[in-house]
Design a protein around this motif. Structure first.
Motif, mmCIF file in Angstrom:
data_model
loop_
_atom_site.group_PDB
_atom_site.id
_atom_site.type_symbol
_atom_site.label_atom_id
_atom_site.label_comp_id
_atom_site.label_asym_id
_atom_site.label_seq_id
_atom_site.Cartn_x
_atom_site.Cartn_y
_atom_site.Cartn_z
ATOM 1 N N PHE A 46 31.981 35.013 1.153
ATOM 2 C CA PHE A 46 31.662 34.407 2.840
ATOM 3 C C PHE A 46 32.010 35.442 3.747
ATOM 4 O O PHE A 46 31.201 35.673 4.641
ATOM 5 C CB PHE A 46 32.385 33.138 2.862
ATOM 6 C CG PHE A 46 31.768 31.943 1.964
ATOM 7 C CD1 PHE A 46 30.857 32.109 0.945
ATOM 8 C CD2 PHE A 46 32.454 30.709 1.903
ATOM 9 C CE1 PHE A 46 30.572 31.241 0.049
ATOM 10 C CE2 PHE A 46 32.155 29.597 1.147
ATOM 11 C CZ PHE A 46 31.404 29.710 0.324
ATOM 12 N N GLN A 82 24.975 32.000 0.644
ATOM 13 C CA GLN A 82 26.286 31.836 0.222
ATOM 14 C C GLN A 82 26.466 30.472 -0.373
ATOM 15 O O GLN A 82 27.163 30.586 -1.711
ATOM 16 C CB GLN A 82 27.300 31.653 1.693
ATOM 17 C CG GLN A 82 27.888 32.941 2.139
ATOM 18 C CD GLN A 82 26.818 33.209 3.158
ATOM 19 O OE1 GLN A 82 25.582 32.913 3.391
ATOM 20 N NE2 GLN A 82 27.460 33.674 4.400
ATOM 21 N N TRP A 83 25.868 29.295 -0.185
ATOM 22 C CA TRP A 83 25.842 28.226 -0.812
ATOM 23 C C TRP A 83 25.205 28.223 -2.206
ATOM 24 O O TRP A 83 25.656 27.493 -3.209
ATOM 25 C CB TRP A 83 25.424 26.916 0.049
ATOM 26 C CG TRP A 83 25.645 25.805 -0.580
ATOM 27 C CD1 TRP A 83 24.821 24.824 -1.146
ATOM 28 C CD2 TRP A 83 27.110 25.551 -0.811
ATOM 29 N NE1 TRP A 83 25.598 23.854 -1.660
ATOM 30 C CE2 TRP A 83 27.198 24.012 -1.619
ATOM 31 C CE3 TRP A 83 28.443 25.604 -0.339
ATOM 32 C CZ2 TRP A 83 28.301 23.360 -1.758
ATOM 33 C CZ3 TRP A 83 29.539 24.965 -0.751
ATOM 34 C CH2 TRP A 83 29.403 23.707 -1.446
ATOM 35 N N PRO A 126 25.237 22.224 4.325
ATOM 36 C CA PRO A 126 25.828 23.684 3.873
ATOM 37 C C PRO A 126 24.184 24.456 3.497
ATOM 38 O O PRO A 126 24.376 25.644 3.246
ATOM 39 C CB PRO A 126 26.565 23.457 2.706
ATOM 40 C CG PRO A 126 26.152 22.152 2.253
ATOM 41 C CD PRO A 126 25.867 21.412 3.423
ATOM 42 N N THR A 136 23.489 30.049 6.050
ATOM 43 C CA THR A 136 24.872 29.976 4.879
ATOM 44 C C THR A 136 24.046 29.579 3.510
ATOM 45 O O THR A 136 24.674 29.481 2.544
ATOM 46 C CB THR A 136 25.432 28.751 5.206
ATOM 47 O OG1 THR A 136 24.685 27.626 5.274
ATOM 48 C CG2 THR A 136 26.087 28.622 6.595
ATOM 49 N N PHE A 168 35.048 32.619 -3.865
ATOM 50 C CA PHE A 168 33.753 32.569 -3.023
ATOM 51 C C PHE A 168 33.976 32.856 -1.623
ATOM 52 O O PHE A 168 33.413 33.163 -0.753
ATOM 53 C CB PHE A 168 33.481 31.156 -2.970
ATOM 54 C CG PHE A 168 32.691 30.914 -4.218
ATOM 55 C CD1 PHE A 168 31.330 31.874 -4.553
ATOM 56 C CD2 PHE A 168 33.112 30.045 -5.513
ATOM 57 C CE1 PHE A 168 30.568 31.645 -5.855
ATOM 58 C CE2 PHE A 168 32.251 30.095 -6.599
ATOM 59 C CZ PHE A 168 30.963 30.786 -6.930
ATOM 60 N N LEU A 169 35.429 32.378 -1.004
ATOM 61 C CA LEU A 169 35.955 32.665 0.321
ATOM 62 C C LEU A 169 35.839 33.923 0.769
ATOM 63 O O LEU A 169 35.148 34.393 1.691
ATOM 64 C CB LEU A 169 37.471 32.246 0.533
ATOM 65 C CG LEU A 169 37.607 30.558 0.452
ATOM 66 C CD1 LEU A 169 39.118 30.308 0.412
ATOM 67 C CD2 LEU A 169 36.988 29.863 1.685
#
Lengths: 674, 169
Positions: B48, B11-12, B3, B8, B44-45
């Motif tokens: 993203f 985001q992570w 990740p 990404t 969080f979703l």
């Protein structure tokens, strides 16, 4: 000028929240205001005390499963983004299309979130909200502060292929639930009910929608391909509904699971093949014009003392919803029965999960019965359900004490009401699919009622190279765990697929009865990468085809005759009297390449009155299933006809299962006449 | 896939940095860790799927805002089904004790904390955002949809009551 202690500016200054100009001004004034300075001091003191104390509040953060979900989502987004970039490079005129696509991706993500939210709304928190009578609606995606993104509903394309229907039914106090029905927008979820603590009323059992297989014309679809299914859960579930004087929800009735609940006296295999195949063809009891073909498989029997050593990991759901007598206590009794049969060659571990998960018994030899039993006794139900983390733990335990050449199996006992962590069905299924590659098989034993998640459990067993049974009574526990122990535990062949080719010269159309969610594409039959069902030692698997003989009229499919195509050229073999050829593929439990078996079948023209007892009985069970499902194909079947046929086919019925079926049909008749 | 790999990354790192504080924050609103975790996961979703991704200084503010709205949404819906508590919804005045998970981690409830728990919920919330989550007045104003001066007044009043109680103890 002096500051009043009520001036919020003092606090703002003390906390460094003022801009440069204001701060400079404040400092000038405070230089001459001792009380003001004292206030500032005090504010800072209490602020640092607060910060200090608040730091002590620990946060659990997300669960392992949730974090894994997020990671997975990120990885899949990267893949999608790459696809988009590739499209972009195709030229500017494609940009518009890309924008549409990007919106599509946004929609998909939101649809996934919606799925999560629905699951979240199903957090049936009798344990968390005990005594608080409230009912949650399913949170919608509307009205959020973040902005952006599409509407929060839509196709659930990546998680389940069939819409899930949540049944709400009054008078189901067993799960301790209550609450009101809440309609969910988006059209995907037709209705939904919430179960909450403290009130009696609704249940939240979930069943995937099933559409009965239709008749297919042989000229259009000469091949019928499906995966075998040895699951029996639907029968026990139907029995539970009927015994409570309720008609089972239509979609809880999976006909193949009703038929396969019963053992048929097929000859066991003689040669090297792990199972034998028996096909019987005769008249169709519910349609005089049609024929009924029964394909029966019988797995090689393995004597109890020849059973290979077993490495079993029990994964027990000990969440609050498992408290009732017919759940965890029944699991414990069932396991006690199984433990009594284990030997020094076997190993048992017990993992539990609720909000957190843990190993309560590390892998222990089978003869240490005291140790195993005492750890069983100590189990208690309470807390929420994080199935994902538990499954991870159980597979790890199974892998670490793996027995080469033995039985390695995780046995999941749950009501399937996963409500924490990886709780979307899709995520769990993917986790299981991944774990199944380790060579550890999965058995899913469903317990309880009220919030029983049938569709989820069947999906898990399916992907985990496993079987699935529903246990409603101690007697059923004995059947699954003791009588059929070697069958439940020992897999003799895996990825067993059946493909039937029909001869257009003999058959006009056919219909596979049941197996709706086991249908494969015709290409999948020869594709060894495509997963299919497992067969256990001594198991029998039965599938029924209703066949419209050549020359008989078939209800129109609604499609006009083709204008440009020539009718399909029949091959020379179609001149033969063969009705069909049954082909099977299977792999050894530890193998990767499949083996092919073929059996041509000719119709001897028998009427069903001349058929074998097992044939009649299987047909009566299928007819019963079609009546319960109110199938459009039930033909002339009635419950009376089912009773008559079942009675004729009952045979010796040593264990009394067939007699019980007859009682159930009578019960259904009584309910329908009310 | 790792990740932390390219693309990404941000985001992570937002997940690693904020999952705990956000869970704590949502737990306060919902009074239940499990549901709070669900809300945080959804937050969080949603992050993203943000395009463009919020600029670095605004990530925290964005997360807290979305998390708060989701949590309040759920709470509102729960309470709507329960007419008895209807009047409590908008005032956010709640005397619910903190969930046991959080209580346990507190070695002993100090005077300050006792005083804090006694404040109206809107004061508690901004004080927590300020002192537990390190958010500025400006950020708190964005998160809670209150004006900056309103935030200043609530924090000031809250601290004043706490000071008074601690002094009297």
């Amino acid at each position: 000028m002096k500051f009043s202690p009520d001036d919020p500016k003092l606090t703002a200054y003390a906390l460094g929240e003022l801009g440069d100009t204001e701060r400079a001004e404040m400092e000038k004034q405070l230089a001459e205001d001792e009380d003001g300075r004292k206030h500032v001091e005090e504010i800072r003191a209490v602020a640092s005390m607060l910060a200090e104390e608040l730091k002590k509040e620990a946060s659990p953060g997300l669960t392992e499963g949730q974090r894994a979900t997020l990671e997975a989502r990120l990885s899949s987004r990267v893949k999608k983004a790459k696809g988009l970039r590739r499209l972009m490079s195709l030229g500017w005129f494609r940009v518009a299309a890309c924008v549409v696509l990007a919106i599509g991706v946004g929609l998909l993500v939101d649809a996934l979130q919606f799925h999560q939210v629905i699951r979240g709304a199903f957090r049936a928190s009798s344990e968390q909200l005990a005594g608080v009578p409230m009912t949650k609606g399913s949170p919608s995606m509307g009205g959020e502060g973040g902005g952006g993104g599409g509407p929060g509903c839509g196709g659930d394309s990546t998680t389940t292929s069939v819409p899930i229907v949540y049944y709400g039914m009054a008078g189901e106090g067993g799960g301790g639930g209550g609450g009101g029905p809440v309609a969910v927008g988006g059209g995907l979820y037709r209705s939904e009910t919430r179960r909450e603590a403290g009130e009696a009323g609704f249940n939240t059992e979930a069943y995937s929608g099933i559409t009965d297989n239709a008749f297919l014309r042989v000229v259009d679809n000469p091949l019928s391909t499906f995966s075998i299914d040895v699951d029996t859960a639907s029968y026990a579930n139907v029995r539970r509904f009927l015994s409570e004087d309720m008609a089972p929800p239509k979609d809880s009735v999976r006909i193949e699971e009703l038929v396969n609940y019963f053992t048929y006296r097929y000859e066991p295999p003689r040669g090297e093949n792990p199972f034998s195949v028996h096909v019987e063809l005769s008249g169709c009891p519910w349609n005089r014009e049609h024929r009924l073909a029964r394909v029966g498989l019988k797995g090689r029997e393995i004597a109890e003392n020849k059973r290979p050593p077993s490495n079993l990991v029990f994964l027990l759901d000990v969440s609050g919803s498992m408290q009732p007598e017919n759940k965890l206590p029944l699991v414990q009794s069932a396991m006690r029965m199984l433990v009594s049969r284990l030997t020094e060659n076997d190993r048992v571990a017990i993992a539990v999960y609720a909000g957190a998960s843990g190993l309560v018994l590390p892998s222990t030899p089978g003869q240490a019965k005291e140790t195993i039993l005492s750890s069983l006794e100590r189990l208690q139900a309470g807390g929420s359900t994080n199935g994902g983390a538990g499954i991870q733990l159980a597979y790890d335990a199974a892998v670490s004490s793996f027995i080469q050449g033995g039985v390695n199996r995780v046995i999941l006992c749950t009501d399937g009401d996963f409500n924490v962590g990886v709780s979307s069905e899709g995520e769990l299924v993917r986790l299981i699919e991944e774990k199944a590659k380790s060579g550890v098989f999965l058995s899913v034993l469903g317990f309880g009622m009220g919030n029983y998640k049938d569709s989820m459990l069947e999906g898990l067993a399916d992907k985990g190279n496993g079987n699935y049974a529903y246990i409603d009574t101690l007697q059923e526990a004995r059947k699954v765990l003791v009588e059929q122990m070697s069958g439940t535990l020992v897999t003799i062949a895996k990825d067993v697929k059946i493909q039937v080719e029909f001869n257009p010269a003999q058959a006009e159309a056919y219909r596979l009865i049941g197996y709706e969610n086991r249908i494969l594409k015709k290409e999948d039959f020869n594709d060894d990468k495509k997963d299919a069902g497992e067969i256990g030692a001594g198991h029998t698997v039965t599938a029924l085809y209703e066949i419209v003989p050549a020359g008989k009229r078939v209800e129109s499919s609604g499609v006009d005759p083709l204008k440009y195509q020539k009718p399909m050229q029949a091959a020379p073999a179609s001149d033969s009297k063969e009705m069909m050829t049954v082909k099977l593929r299977y792999k050894q439990p530890d193998g990767d390449t499949s083996k092919l078996l073929e059996f041509p079948v000719t119709d001897g023209g028998l009427s069903y009155l001349q058929a074998s007892g097992d044939f009649k009985f299987a047909a009566s069970v299928a007819a019963f299933g079609m009546i319960l499902r109110d199938s459009p194909h039930k033909g002339t079947s009635t419950l009376d006809a089912v009773l008559e046929l079942a009675d004729e086919g009952k045979g010796s019925d040593r264990e009394g299962y067939r007699a019980e079926f007859i009682e159930l049909v009578k019960k259904a008749k009584a309910i329908s006449e009310r | 896939m790792d990740p932390m790999s390219n693309g990404t990354n941000r985001q992570w790192s937002a997940v690693s940095e904020y999952e705990r504080p956000l869970t704590l924050y949502a737990t306060r609103i919902l009074g239940d860790v499990g549901r709070a975790q669900d809300v945080v996961q959804e937050t969080f979703l949603r992050l993203f799927s943000q395009n463009p991704f919020p600029a670095q200084p605004f990530v925290a503010q964005w997360l807290y805002t979305v998390c708060r709205n989701k949590a309040l949404d759920i709470r509102r819906k729960e309470k709507r089904m329960n007419p008895l508590s209807d009047s409590h919804i908008e005032t956010l005045r709640s005397a619910d004790p903190p969930p046991p998970e959080i209580l346990e981690s507190r070695e002993k409830t100090s005077q300050v904390m006792k005083a804090l728990d006694g404040l109206p919920e809107n004061q508690q919330e901004v004080i927590r955002l300020k002192f537990q989550h390190g958010r500025s007045y400006k950020e708190i104003s964005e998160i809670t949809n209150l004006s900056v001066s309103n935030v200043g007044v609530l924090i000031h009043k809250g601290l004043k009551s706490i000071r008074a109680q601690v002094a009297n103890a």
